[in-house]
Design an enzyme around this catalytic site. Structure first.
Site, PDB file in Angstrom:
ATOM      1  N   LYS A  22       0.778  -1.141   0.173  1.00 51.11           N
ATOM      2  CA  LYS A  22      -0.647   0.192  -0.140  1.00 51.11           C
ATOM      3  C   LYS A  22       0.537   0.985  -0.465  1.00 51.11           C
ATOM      4  O   LYS A  22       1.117   2.242  -1.180  1.00 51.11           O
ATOM      5  CB  LYS A  22      -0.886  -0.167   1.055  1.00 51.11           C
ATOM      6  CG  LYS A  22      -1.431   1.264   1.492  1.00 51.11           C
ATOM      7  CD  LYS A  22      -2.526   1.309   3.143  1.00 51.11           C
ATOM      8  CE  LYS A  22      -2.028   1.336   3.915  1.00 51.11           C
ATOM      9  NZ  LYS A  22      -1.955   2.487   4.430  1.00 51.11           N
ATOM     10  N   ASN A  23       1.804   1.171   0.562  1.00 53.49           N
ATOM     11  CA  ASN A  23       2.751   2.467   1.207  1.00 53.49           C
ATOM     12  C   ASN A  23       3.725   2.934  -0.089  1.00 53.49           C
ATOM     13  O   ASN A  23       3.951   4.081  -0.585  1.00 53.49           O
ATOM     14  CB  ASN A  23       3.189   2.222   2.637  1.00 53.49           C
ATOM     15  CG  ASN A  23       2.305   3.123   3.402  1.00 53.49           C
ATOM     16  OD1 ASN A  23       1.212   3.479   3.328  1.00 53.49           O
ATOM     17  ND2 ASN A  23       2.791   2.591   4.929  1.00 53.49           N
ATOM     18  N   CYS A 116      -5.896  13.225  12.649  1.00 54.01           N
ATOM     19  CA  CYS A 116      -5.699  11.201  12.806  1.00 54.01           C
ATOM     20  C   CYS A 116      -5.655  10.651  13.673  1.00 54.01           C
ATOM     21  O   CYS A 116      -5.560  11.110  15.309  1.00 54.01           O
ATOM     22  CB  CYS A 116      -4.102  11.449  11.753  1.00 54.01           C
ATOM     23  SG  CYS A 116      -3.927   9.708  11.749  1.00 54.01           S
ATOM     24  N   ARG A 121      -0.474  14.417  13.415  1.00 52.25           N
ATOM     25  CA  ARG A 121       0.337  14.246  12.231  1.00 52.25           C
ATOM     26  C   ARG A 121       0.611  15.803  11.352  1.00 52.25           C
ATOM     27  O   ARG A 121      -0.186  15.529  10.184  1.00 52.25           O
ATOM     28  CB  ARG A 121      -0.636  13.100  10.986  1.00 52.25           C
ATOM     29  CG  ARG A 121      -0.278  11.917  11.914  1.00 52.25           C
ATOM     30  CD  ARG A 121      -0.834  10.364  11.371  1.00 52.25           C
ATOM     31  NE  ARG A 121       0.265  10.637  10.377  1.00 52.25           N
ATOM     32  CZ  ARG A 121      -0.449   9.491   9.542  1.00 52.25           C
ATOM     33  NH1 ARG A 121      -1.737   8.971   9.544  1.00 52.25           N
ATOM     34  NH2 ARG A 121       0.350   8.950   8.368  1.00 52.25           N
ATOM     35  N   ASP A 304       4.607   0.453  12.605  1.00 52.03           N
ATOM     36  CA  ASP A 304       3.574   0.545  12.170  1.00 52.03           C
ATOM     37  C   ASP A 304       3.133  -0.779  12.341  1.00 52.03           C
ATOM     38  O   ASP A 304       1.963  -1.529  12.636  1.00 52.03           O
ATOM     39  CB  ASP A 304       3.088   0.483  10.579  1.00 52.03           C
ATOM     40  CG  ASP A 304       2.672   1.821   9.793  1.00 52.03           C
ATOM     41  OD1 ASP A 304       2.961   2.759  10.788  1.00 52.03           O
ATOM     42  OD2 ASP A 304       3.167   1.485   8.538  1.00 52.03           O
ATOM     43  N   ARG A 396      -8.680  -0.600   5.230  1.00 49.68           N
ATOM     44  CA  ARG A 396      -7.365   0.242   4.034  1.00 49.68           C
ATOM     45  C   ARG A 396      -6.275   0.289   3.998  1.00 49.68           C
ATOM     46  O   ARG A 396      -5.862   0.597   3.282  1.00 49.68           O
ATOM     47  CB  ARG A 396      -7.044   1.414   5.171  1.00 49.68           C
ATOM     48  CG  ARG A 396      -8.578   2.635   5.626  1.00 49.68           C
ATOM     49  CD  ARG A 396      -8.430   3.556   6.555  1.00 49.68           C
ATOM     50  NE  ARG A 396      -7.777   4.006   5.556  1.00 49.68           N
ATOM     51  CZ  ARG A 396      -7.166   5.420   6.355  1.00 49.68           C
ATOM     52  NH1 ARG A 396      -7.165   6.136   7.354  1.00 49.68           N
ATOM     53  NH2 ARG A 396      -6.146   5.808   5.478  1.00 49.68           N
TER      54      ARG A 396
HETATM   55  N1  EPU Z   1       5.932  14.488  10.073  1.00 44.95           N
HETATM   56  C1  EPU Z   1       5.636  16.089  10.376  1.00 44.95           C
HETATM   57  N2  EPU Z   1       5.836  17.282  10.281  1.00 44.95           N
HETATM   58  C2  EPU Z   1       5.518  16.804   8.412  1.00 44.95           C
HETATM   59  C3  EPU Z   1       5.518  15.553   8.225  1.00 44.95           C
HETATM   60  C4  EPU Z   1       5.987  14.612   8.922  1.00 44.95           C
HETATM   61  O1  EPU Z   1       6.149  16.907  12.113  1.00 44.95           O
HETATM   62  O2  EPU Z   1       5.526  17.391   7.489  1.00 44.95           O
HETATM   63  C5  EPU Z   1       6.207  14.320  12.285  1.00 44.95           C
HETATM   64  C6  EPU Z   1       5.363  13.352  12.159  1.00 44.95           C
HETATM   65  O3  EPU Z   1       4.102  13.925  13.203  1.00 44.95           O
HETATM   66  C7  EPU Z   1       5.313  12.077  12.760  1.00 44.95           C
HETATM   67  C8  EPU Z   1       6.747  11.992  12.204  1.00 44.95           C
HETATM   68  O4  EPU Z   1       7.324  13.059  10.826  1.00 44.95           O
HETATM   69  O5  EPU Z   1       4.980  12.090  14.122  1.00 44.95           O
HETATM   70  C9  EPU Z   1       7.190  10.517  11.095  1.00 44.95           C
HETATM   71  O6  EPU Z   1       6.015  11.222   9.774  1.00 44.95           O
HETATM   72  P1  EPU Z   1       5.916  10.509   8.131  1.00 44.95           P
HETATM   73  O7  EPU Z   1       5.977  11.865   7.602  1.00 44.95           O
HETATM   74  O8  EPU Z   1       7.403   9.957   8.210  1.00 44.95           O
HETATM   75  O9  EPU Z   1       4.551   9.948   8.476  1.00 44.95           O
HETATM   76  P2  EPU Z   1       3.920   9.600   6.703  1.00 44.95           P
HETATM   77  O10 EPU Z   1       4.456   9.483   5.710  1.00 44.95           O
HETATM   78  O11 EPU Z   1       2.456  10.411   7.415  1.00 44.95           O
HETATM   79  C10 EPU Z   1       3.524   6.932   6.647  1.00 44.95           C
HETATM   80  C11 EPU Z   1       2.988   5.697   6.451  1.00 44.95           C
HETATM   81  C12 EPU Z   1       2.909   5.839   8.100  1.00 44.95           C
HETATM   82  C13 EPU Z   1       3.802   5.641   8.371  1.00 44.95           C
HETATM   83  C14 EPU Z   1       5.250   6.294   8.583  1.00 44.95           C
HETATM   84  C15 EPU Z   1       5.655   5.960   9.614  1.00 44.95           C
HETATM   85  C16 EPU Z   1       2.475   6.047   3.555  1.00 44.95           C
HETATM   86  C17 EPU Z   1       1.453   6.868   3.754  1.00 44.95           C
HETATM   87  N3  EPU Z   1       2.125   6.071   5.753  1.00 44.95           N
HETATM   88  O12 EPU Z   1       3.329   8.055   6.760  1.00 44.95           O
HETATM   89  O13 EPU Z   1       2.092   4.774   7.597  1.00 44.95           O
HETATM   90  O14 EPU Z   1       3.226   4.749   9.774  1.00 44.95           O
HETATM   91  O15 EPU Z   1       5.660   6.453   7.438  1.00 44.95           O
HETATM   92  O16 EPU Z   1       6.384   5.428   9.084  1.00 44.95           O
HETATM   93  O17 EPU Z   1       3.530   5.661   3.676  1.00 44.95           O
HETATM   94  C18 EPU Z   1      -0.034   2.903   7.938  1.00 44.95           C
HETATM   95  O18 EPU Z   1       0.368   2.108   6.817  1.00 44.95           O
HETATM   96  O19 EPU Z   1      -0.865   2.509   9.289  1.00 44.95           O
HETATM   97  C19 EPU Z   1       0.929   4.256   7.831  1.00 44.95           C
HETATM   98  C20 EPU Z   1       0.406   5.216   9.065  1.00 44.95           C
END
Ligand code: EPU
Length: 420
Positions: A22-23, A116, A121, A304, A396
């Site tokens: 998915k991701n 969320c 997030r 995750d 999802r």
């Molecule tokens: N963060 C910020 N500011 C931003 C973006 C992120 O502070 O602009 C913080 C977040 O709040 C968090 C950390 O940075 O504390 C890491 O977040 P990241 O941006 O890496 O997460 P994401 O890209 O939103 C993806 C996966 C998540 C997975 C995380 C961490 C996808 C679509 N989602 O989320 O997957 O938990 O990376 O590995 O790729 C899931 O599949 O269940 C899921 C939540």
């Protein structure tokens, strides 16, 4: 709302095959906007989040057809540059269209995702990096409104490792003028996949699988035919399903390297595995030991898999600890596991688990994707009957979870349309 009804304590056997990731797929769908023409993606999982992203790009004017994992996307003409609240609120990854739209159209309007279940997030890093590439951004009426004449290469150091912000930046920088250097980039395999995908389209990105990436912008990218990697989090979930039911199953179609942090933990706990090529077989689950783990960005232990490992640990005698360092509120599964007899509590972001002999079936409610999968695994291990409510969260991100587990011998049924 559908439910899972699980009669637990059944042994599993045979092979469970992992679906496409998915991701990894989500950013590839957004990246296809960077070129004009027909992109083909194979091994695309049939998941609610994938269909949400397809609706986001359809809303932009993209045409697509999807049949049994084969996705054809025609990005020749875009008609708008707007990702609406109705879709973005249901899936935060919709923000992936920000970078590609800015790079291709010079304009993007993406709804702010809002709250969320697993934490606040924020999306500040996505916005700041686009600004550093030269975009003018206003956050107004609940939307990120971005404009740019031509994005220009820059240097970016991420203070927090972010998968999403790294991906968005890579996509935007691929068509920017000049060179972009990203420091402290995310190392997750999904980023490696995106880089491979973009480079196959004609991008020039160096530093794959390192935290420093150099992107030299090109004028044009071309559509390609690409096969999505297997889902590492699904693989980890199925592996733990085997361990929690003490079953000698084989997880097929996974790159073991992608879940090496999990493999190390379960081997340290005492599980004996046999890893050959893309298959992982559970050889023996004897007496297991408790563990201390911390969730950290890749190659560390993935957040995750936290609720899923925690569920296993509730059945392992002794005190185990999980320190959640990525998301502030990934704990909604805890009160539900307590309803099943688990001894588990959270103090600040530290989960403390006192293993019990067995879980007891109960009605429980999923509040998020991974928490829902964790409760399903708890149901497989528990005596009596467990009903997992609100499984739309699980849909999802897990393709046919009940069918896969059912084929392997679990007694799990989906009951349609029950409201609670
Ligand atoms: N963060 C910020 N500011 C931003 C973006 C992120 O502070 O602009 C913080 C977040 O709040 C968090 C950390 O940075 O504390 C890491 O977040 P990241 O941006 O890496 O997460 P994401 O890209 O939103 C993806 C996966 C998540 C997975 C995380 C961490 C996808 C679509 N989602 O989320 O997957 O938990 O990376 O590995 O790729 C899931 O599949 O269940 C899921 C939540």
């Amino acid at each position: 709302m559908d439910q899972f009804v699980i009669k637990g304590q059944k042994k599993l056997s045979g092979d469970l095959t992992v679906s496409g990731s998915k991701n990894a797929t989500l950013p590839l769908l957004a990246a296809s906007l960077l070129c004009k023409g027909k992109t083909i993606l194979r091994n695309v999982p049939d998941l609610k989040d994938i269909h949400t992203m397809l609706n986001v790009i359809k809303g932009l004017g993209v045409e697509y057809s999807y049949n049994k994992g084969l996705l054809e996307i025609n990005t020749q003409h875009l008609t708008t540059f707007n990702a609406p609240y109705e879709l973005v609120k249901t899936m935060r990854a919709s923000i992936y269209v920000l970078g590609p739209l800015l790079a291709r159209e010079g304009k993007a309007e993406v709804s702010l995702p809002g709250g969320c279940a697993i934490g606040p997030r924020p999306v500040n890093l996505h916005i700041e990096t686009m600004e550093k590439l030269g975009a003018k951004i206003k956050v107004e009426d609940g939307f990120i409104k971005a404009r740019a004449n031509k994005l220009k290469g820059t240097q970016i150091f991420f203070s927090t490792v972010s998968v999403g912000a790294t991906a968005n930046l890579l996509m935007a920088a691929a068509l920017a003028e000049g060179e972009t250097i990203i420091k402290n980039a995310a190392l997750e395999p999904e980023i490696g996949e995106l880089i491979t995908f973009l480079n196959s389209m004609g991008a020039d990105i160096k530093g794959i699988n390192t935290d420093t990436l150099t992107i030299t912008g090109v004028n044009k990218l071309n559509p390609i035919d690409y096969t999505v990697v297997p889902d590492r989090i699904e693989a980890g979930t199925l592996l733990i399903a085997g361990i929690i039911t003490k079953s000698p199953i084989t997880i097929k179609n996974i790159n073991p390297e992608h879940i090496s942090a999990l493999l190390k933990v379960v081997e340290e706990m005492g599980v004996i595995l046999s890893i050959t090529g893309n298959n992982i077989q559970i050889k023996k689950v004897g007496k297991l030991s408790p563990v201390y783990i911390k969730t950290i960005p890749y190659p560390g232990f993935p957040t995750d898999l936290h609720p899923i490992l925690a569920t296993l640990l509730t059945t392992v005698p002794g005190i185990s600890v999980i320190n959640e360092t990525i998301f502030e509120n990934r704990f909604a599964y805890i009160p539900e596991l307590i309803r099943m007899g688990a001894q588990i509590e959270v103090d600040d972001h530290i989960v403390i688990i006192k293993g019990t002999k067995s879980l007891i079936g109960a009605d429980v409610m999923a509040s998020d994707l991974r928490g829902g999968a964790a409760l399903t695994l708890a149901g497989l291990a528990a005596n009596k009957e467990t009903i997992v409510h609100r499984i739309y969260h699980i849909d999802r991100g897990y393709e046919n979870l009940e069918t896969k587990l059912g084929k392997a011998g679990a007694n799990i049924k989906r009951i349609k349309g029950q409201n609670i």
